[in-house]
Design a protein around this motif. Structure first.
Motif: not given
Length: 67
Positions: A21, A37-38, A40-43, A45-46, A49
């Motif tokens: 990470y 993943h980059t 918003k798709e990363t942890e 990023g989640k 959001e």
């Protein structure tokens, strides 16, 4: 069959021994890494959001913080 380095998708973040990470430090050795993943798709990023979905703070919230 369990393969070395392959974890089930439902493995919790704390148990993902095969993941790196942002901010991960490596002491020594060599490795190859694949970015899966980059943004918003990363942890992270989640989490970002989900924080956007919080209701805005009210005046009462700010008064409690000052207290």
């Amino acid at each position: 069959m369990i393969r070395p380095g392959v974890l089930p998708a439902e493995t919790g973040l704390g148990q993902r021994t095969n993941s790196l990470y942002m901010g991960t430090n490596v002491i020594s050795g060599t490795a190859k890494a694949v970015v899966v993943h980059t943004g918003k798709e990363t942890e992270f990023g989640k989490v970002s959001e989900r924080l956007k979905l919080r209701p805005p703070e009210t005046e009462l919230f700010y008064q409690r913080v000052k207290f």
